[in-house]
Every structure is written in structure tokens, then in C-alpha cells.
Write a protein that holds these residues in place. Structure first.
Motif, PDB file in Angstrom:
ATOM      1  N   GLU A  30      59.409  44.605  49.945  1.00 14.16           N
ATOM      2  CA  GLU A  30      57.558  45.420  50.323  1.00 14.16           C
ATOM      3  C   GLU A  30      57.731  46.069  51.732  1.00 14.16           C
ATOM      4  N   PHE A  31      56.818  46.717  51.539  1.00 14.23           N
ATOM      5  CA  PHE A  31      56.380  47.462  52.872  1.00 14.23           C
ATOM      6  C   PHE A  31      55.773  47.424  52.743  1.00 14.23           C
ATOM      7  N   VAL A  32      55.005  46.127  54.461  1.00 14.85           N
ATOM      8  CA  VAL A  32      53.976  45.644  54.998  1.00 14.85           C
ATOM      9  C   VAL A  32      53.273  46.138  55.781  1.00 14.85           C
ATOM     10  N   THR A  33      52.309  47.116  56.780  1.00 11.86           N
ATOM     11  CA  THR A  33      52.232  47.319  57.911  1.00 11.86           C
ATOM     12  C   THR A  33      51.087  46.200  58.617  1.00 11.86           C
ATOM     13  N   LEU A  34      51.046  45.893  59.594  1.00  8.78           N
ATOM     14  CA  LEU A  34      50.015  45.345  60.064  1.00  8.78           C
ATOM     15  C   LEU A  34      49.084  46.536  61.181  1.00  8.78           C
ATOM     16  N   LEU A  35      48.040  46.479  61.030  1.00  5.30           N
ATOM     17  CA  LEU A  35      47.307  47.552  61.426  1.00  5.30           C
ATOM     18  C   LEU A  35      45.359  47.505  61.972  1.00  5.30           C
ATOM     19  N   GLY A  36      45.823  47.667  63.506  1.00  6.60           N
ATOM     20  CA  GLY A  36      44.412  47.255  64.191  1.00  6.60           C
ATOM     21  C   GLY A  36      44.408  48.036  65.341  1.00  6.60           C
ATOM     22  N   PRO A  37      43.516  47.492  66.002  1.00  7.62           N
ATOM     23  CA  PRO A  37      43.310  48.705  67.362  1.00  7.62           C
ATOM     24  C   PRO A  37      44.033  47.628  68.297  1.00  7.62           C
ATOM     25  N   SER A  38      44.609  48.034  70.243  1.00 10.69           N
ATOM     26  CA  SER A  38      45.373  47.674  70.700  1.00 10.69           C
ATOM     27  C   SER A  38      44.829  46.040  71.170  1.00 10.69           C
ATOM     28  N   GLY A  39      45.163  44.857  70.909  1.00  9.73           N
ATOM     29  CA  GLY A  39      44.799  43.859  71.398  1.00  9.73           C
ATOM     30  C   GLY A  39      44.175  42.940  70.623  1.00  9.73           C
ATOM     31  N   CYS A  40      44.414  43.264  68.818  1.00 10.08           N
ATOM     32  CA  CYS A  40      44.102  43.118  68.059  1.00 10.08           C
ATOM     33  C   CYS A  40      44.870  41.781  67.105  1.00 10.08           C
ATOM     34  N   GLY A  41      46.781  41.363  68.177  1.00  9.92           N
ATOM     35  CA  GLY A  41      47.584  40.472  67.510  1.00  9.92           C
ATOM     36  C   GLY A  41      48.685  40.810  66.482  1.00  9.92           C
ATOM     37  N   LYS A  42      48.751  41.878  66.965  1.00 11.03           N
ATOM     38  CA  LYS A  42      49.899  42.596  65.534  1.00 11.03           C
ATOM     39  C   LYS A  42      51.124  42.452  66.207  1.00 11.03           C
ATOM     40  N   THR A  43      51.100  42.043  67.911  1.00  7.83           N
ATOM     41  CA  THR A  43      52.673  42.265  68.457  1.00  7.83           C
ATOM     42  C   THR A  43      52.769  40.744  68.427  1.00  7.83           C
ATOM     43  N   THR A  44      51.734  39.824  68.720  1.00 13.37           N
ATOM     44  CA  THR A  44      51.929  38.471  68.722  1.00 13.37           C
ATOM     45  C   THR A  44      52.281  37.334  67.167  1.00 13.37           C
ATOM     46  N   THR A  45      52.356  38.670  66.121  1.00 16.21           N
ATOM     47  CA  THR A  45      51.875  37.905  64.731  1.00 16.21           C
ATOM     48  C   THR A  45      53.887  38.019  64.860  1.00 16.21           C
ATOM     49  N   LEU A  46      54.111  39.552  65.328  1.00 19.62           N
ATOM     50  CA  LEU A  46      55.779  40.317  64.407  1.00 19.62           C
ATOM     51  C   LEU A  46      56.445  39.029  65.826  1.00 19.62           C
ATOM     52  N   ARG A  47      56.324  38.341  66.639  1.00 17.99           N
ATOM     53  CA  ARG A  47      56.702  37.701  67.530  1.00 17.99           C
ATOM     54  C   ARG A  47      57.371  36.311  67.026  1.00 17.99           C
ATOM     55  N   MET A  48      55.862  36.099  66.614  1.00 19.14           N
ATOM     56  CA  MET A  48      55.766  34.714  65.407  1.00 19.14           C
ATOM     57  C   MET A  48      56.751  34.504  64.529  1.00 19.14           C
ATOM     58  N   ILE A  49      57.171  35.368  63.690  1.00 18.62           N
ATOM     59  CA  ILE A  49      57.477  35.851  61.986  1.00 18.62           C
ATOM     60  C   ILE A  49      59.213  36.026  63.737  1.00 18.62           C
ATOM     61  N   ALA A  50      59.722  36.672  63.998  1.00 15.97           N
ATOM     62  CA  ALA A  50      60.456  37.145  64.336  1.00 15.97           C
ATOM     63  C   ALA A  50      61.247  35.639  65.093  1.00 15.97           C
ATOM     64  N   GLY A  51      60.266  35.465  65.676  1.00 12.15           N
ATOM     65  CA  GLY A  51      61.605  33.332  65.916  1.00 12.15           C
ATOM     66  C   GLY A  51      60.890  33.747  68.099  1.00 12.15           C
ATOM     67  N   PHE A  52      60.278  34.838  68.685  1.00  7.56           N
ATOM     68  CA  PHE A  52      60.543  34.474  69.809  1.00  7.56           C
ATOM     69  C   PHE A  52      58.804  34.215  69.693  1.00  7.56           C
ATOM     70  N   ALA A  53      58.051  33.742  69.743  1.00  9.93           N
ATOM     71  CA  ALA A  53      56.862  32.848  70.028  1.00  9.93           C
ATOM     72  C   ALA A  53      56.825  31.716  69.117  1.00  9.93           C
ATOM     73  N   LYS A  54      56.084  30.873  69.398  1.00  4.45           N
ATOM     74  CA  LYS A  54      55.379  29.560  68.753  1.00  4.45           C
ATOM     75  C   LYS A  54      54.446  30.133  68.522  1.00  4.45           C
ATOM     76  N   PRO A  55      53.641  29.598  66.953  1.00  6.21           N
ATOM     77  CA  PRO A  55      52.567  29.159  67.014  1.00  6.21           C
ATOM     78  C   PRO A  55      51.673  28.155  67.471  1.00  6.21           C
ATOM     79  N   THR A  56      50.429  28.073  67.716  1.00  8.60           N
ATOM     80  CA  THR A  56      49.641  26.928  67.973  1.00  8.60           C
ATOM     81  C   THR A  56      50.046  26.190  66.626  1.00  8.60           C
ATOM     82  N   SER A  57      49.255  26.239  65.451  1.00  5.37           N
ATOM     83  CA  SER A  57      49.715  25.922  64.162  1.00  5.37           C
ATOM     84  C   SER A  57      49.942  27.204  63.267  1.00  5.37           C
ATOM     85  N   GLY A  58      50.377  26.120  62.072  1.00  4.46           N
ATOM     86  CA  GLY A  58      50.495  26.981  61.231  1.00  4.46           C
ATOM     87  C   GLY A  58      52.202  27.086  60.912  1.00  4.46           C
ATOM     88  N   SER A  59      52.115  27.726  59.805  1.00  5.00           N
ATOM     89  CA  SER A  59      53.690  27.716  59.155  1.00  5.00           C
ATOM     90  C   SER A  59      54.024  28.977  58.666  1.00  5.00           C
TER      91      SER A  59
END
Ligand SMILES: Nc1ncnc2c1ncn2[C@@H]1O[C@H](COP(=O)(O)OP(=O)(O)O)[C@@H](O)[C@H]1O
Ligand SMILES: [Mg+2]
Length: 358
Positions: A30-59
Motif C-alpha cells: 500500500e502507498f500511504v501518506t502522512l499529510l498535515g501542516p508543518s510541525g504536526c508530527g509527520k517526520t517524527t512518526t517516520l523517524r520512529m518507523i525507521a528506527g532513528f527515533a525511539k517512541p515515548t510509548s507504543g509499538s
């Protein structure tokens, strides 16, 4: 096979919540896009998926294999995740030629140099850069450098491709053609893609589904057409496309429709708005109408929804108008066959009205 599951993914920076309990399953291919204004958390979400950032909680799970879990204390490093990532800034190495840039991730794999050469050639062919092996990044255009980054992300044959605003440094024309190239590549490789952009046209034109985010919170996850035609709230209606908001009062529910009273200040207008049966509304509601979903007709002076034409610009295939309706200025794109004078009273017909909480 690569289903990607984000479960209650949460990320705080100090007291600032960047990503707020995001839960979504991205299906294989599937091709899924995270869309939202600047600062809404898109990059942070992607970095957590990639393993460049650790979530505070979740899996995070890939095909039910846990790759991140704060509860189970699991955190797989990026190179163990079977993912490729492309950044906005290209991040190609200026001192390496294109071959070396693309081959770089393979260095850590046991592979003969002839196998490596074959693989790099294949992937350069895929992104239409065959013959560029010996060039250096400064000898390439922005679009070509972005393809190098794409090739490098694909060389390991990842099952998930992550792209963070990969086209935003390109000029408008190139951006448009690259959209189709990326989608075509994704279809051909049958790879799962999570794409990040703040550009709604990009998101709408490329994605199977769009995840609309605001302030770290997922607002809606749906196919582009659904997000446009059935936004779940005012934020989504406003962020995706153009929308007119008309305050109104609920009068009555009749099965699958709601009868509302439009407050235009001096007249009373009634409108039936189809709604899902299970939908409940608060005290204050709005009718949302897209500019192309309002017909402008000659006023017959009688009953009906009336407005005053305040501005019109003829743009060949349609009129781009502003019509004053009570306190609201409605933006209307109409293909009306009538011609009107500015200042004239007109009749309005709302097709496809959407009812939302104010
Ligand atoms: N490393 C960081 N340290 C502190 N705050 C951060 C960091 N990265 C991002 N943020 C904050 O988290 C929020 C989301 O940022 P980001 O994910 O980059 O948004 P987007 O990619 O949607 O523009 C923003 O408020 C941003 O300032
Ligand atoms: Mg970002």
C-alpha cells in the motif's frame, strides 16, 4: 509481504507531545501518506518507523514481528528493519560518485563486487540513471540527485520504503513528473510505502490512503476521494481542498438526513443534508460546501437560498465567484451558462452539502 502496524505510537519532546497515540495498519504493497501542516508530527512518526527515533510509548510491528515496543523493551536498529528511507535533503555524499553512493549500503553485506555491480546497475536503471555511475552529485540536477537517494534507499530491496518530503526541493514541473515516477516504481516493485508531505495535491494524487494529522493527532485515515468528499471534521475539510463553512442549526432528523436552518442573518433557509444514521452532532454545527458544489442561478425573487454576487472572474471553463450569504462569503467555482452583474441577487443551490460539528 510487509504489513506495517503502528500501535499507540506516542512521542514527547520534554512536555511537548509531537505524536499522540497514532495507531494505523499500512497494508502490504500500500502507498500511504502522512499529510498535515508543518510541525504536526509527520517526520517524527517516520523517524520512529525507521528506527532513528525511539517512541515515548507504543509499538511498531512488521508482519507481526515486533521491531519497536516500549513495553517489551524491544528496539531494532535501523539497518535491521528491512526499510529504505529518502530524506528531503537528498543526503547523498558529495565526495562519492553515483555508483559509490548507491552501493554504499551493500558494503555491509557479504557480496562479491560483480554481484554488487549488477545490483547497482539494476537499481540505477530502475530510477532512470543508467550511465551516470561515474558522475559526482554536483554534476547532477536536483531531480537526478533525488533519484540517487531513491536508488540508494532501494538497493537493499527493502520491503518498506519511507519518504520524507522527497520532492519539496524540486521545481514545480519536476515535482509533478516525479510524483508519477515514484508511484509507478512503487507499483512495479509492489513495495509498501509511507510517504510524508504537507502538500495535499501530492498526497491526493499519489496515495492509496491518506493519514491526515494535526498537532500530533490522526484526524482521518481514508482514500483521497473519501477524505475530500467526506471529511470527518472542520480541520480536514479545510486542509484538503477549498471549503465554505456555513453556520447552521439542526431542526430535525429524518432517517438518513438532517434538516438544518442556515443562519444567513436576514433570511431563513432550510436544507436537507444526508448524513450517516449513527452520526450524532453537538450544539453547534456547520454545513460545509465545496466551491464546485454550489450552483448559481438567476434569482426569481421568490423563496430559496439567495446571495449577492460580490465578485466574479471569468476563467474560460468556469466562473470564479464570491457570493455574500449573510455573514459568509462563499467561494464558488461554477460552470453556469448565465451571466450576472456584480451586486446582483442570485439563487444558490447547494449540492453535496456536508454536515460537521462547528
Ligand atoms: N529533536 C526534537 N527535539 C524537540 N522537539 C522536536 C524535535 N523534533 C521535532 N520536534 C517537535 O515535534 C513536533 C513535530 O515535529 P515534526 O515531526 O518534525 O513535524 P513535521 O514533520 O510534521 O513538520 C514539532 O513541534 C517539533 O518542533
Ligand atoms: Mg517534517
Amino acid at each position: 509481504m510487509a504489513d506495517l502496524k503502528l500501535i499507540n505510537l506516542h512521542k514527547k519532546f520534554g512536555s511537548n507531545v509531537a505524536v499522540d497515540d497514532v495507531t494505523v495498519t499500512v497494508k502490504d504493497g500500500e502507498f500511504v501518506t502522512l499529510l498535515g501542516p508543518s510541525g504536526c508530527g509527520k517526520t517524527t512518526t517516520l523517524r520512529m518507523i525507521a528506527g532513528f527515533a525511539k517512541p515515548t510509548s507504543g509499538s511498531i510491528l512488521i508482519d507481526d514481528k515486533v521491531i519497536t515496543s516500549t513495553e517489551k523493551n524491544i528496539f531494532l536498529p535501523p539497518d535491521k528493519r528491512d526499510m529504505g528511507m529518502v530524506f528531503q535533503s537528498y543526503a547523498v555524499w558529495p565526495h562519492m560518485n553515483i555508483f559509490k553512493n548507491v552501493a554504499y549500503p551493500l558494503k555491509f553485506k557479504k557480496m562479491s563486487s560483480s554481484q554488487m555491480k549488477k545490483r547497482v546497475e539494476e537499481v540505477l536503471d530502475l530510477v532512470k540513471l543508467s550511465g551516470f555511475e561515474d558522475r559526482f552529485p554536483h554534476q547532477l540536477s536536483g531531480g537526478q540527485q533525488q533519484r540517487v537517494a531513491l536508488a540508494r534507499a532501494l538497493v537493499m530491496e527493502p520491503s518498506v520504503l519511507l519518504l520524507d518530503e522527497p520532492l519539496s526541493n524540486l521545481d514545480a514541473k519536476l515535482r509533478e513528473s516525479m510524483r508519477y515516477e515514484i508511484v509507478e516504481l512503487q507499483r512495479r516493485l509492489k513495495i509498501t510505502v509511507v510517504y510524508v508531505t504537507h502538500d495535499q495535491i501530492e498526497a491526493m494524487s499519489m496515495s492509496d490512503r491518506v493519514i491526515v494529522m494535526n498537532s500530533g493527532v490522526v484526524q482521518q485515515i481514508d482514500a483521497p476521494r473519501i477524505v475530500y468528499q467526506h471529511p470527518v471534521n472542520k480541520f480536514v475539510a479545510n486542509f484538503i481542498g477549498m471549503a465554505n463553512f456555513i453556520p447552521c442549526e439542526i431542526l430535525q432528523r429524518t432517517g438518513s438526513a438532517v434538516r438544518v436552518k442556515l443562519k444567513d442573518g436576514f433570511n431563513t433557509h432550510f436544507l436537507n443534508v444526508p448524513t450517516p444514521e449513527e452520526q450524532t452532532y453537538g450544539e453547534n454545527v456547520v454545513v460545509v460546501v465545496r466551491p464546485e458544489d454550489i450552483d448559481v442561478l438567476p434569482s426569481d425573487g421568490g423563496e430559496g437560498t439567495k446571495g449577492i454576487l460580490e465578485r466574479q472572474i471569468y476563467v474560460g471553463d468556469r466562473n470564479d465567484c464570491i457570493v455574500r450569504f449573510g455573514d459568509v462569503s462563499l467561494r464558488i467555482l461554477t460552470q453556469t451558462k448565465y451571466s450576472f452583474e456584480v451586486g446582483q441577487e442570485v439563487s444558490l443551490v447547494f449540492t453535496n452539502p456536508i454536515l460537521l460539528d462547528a
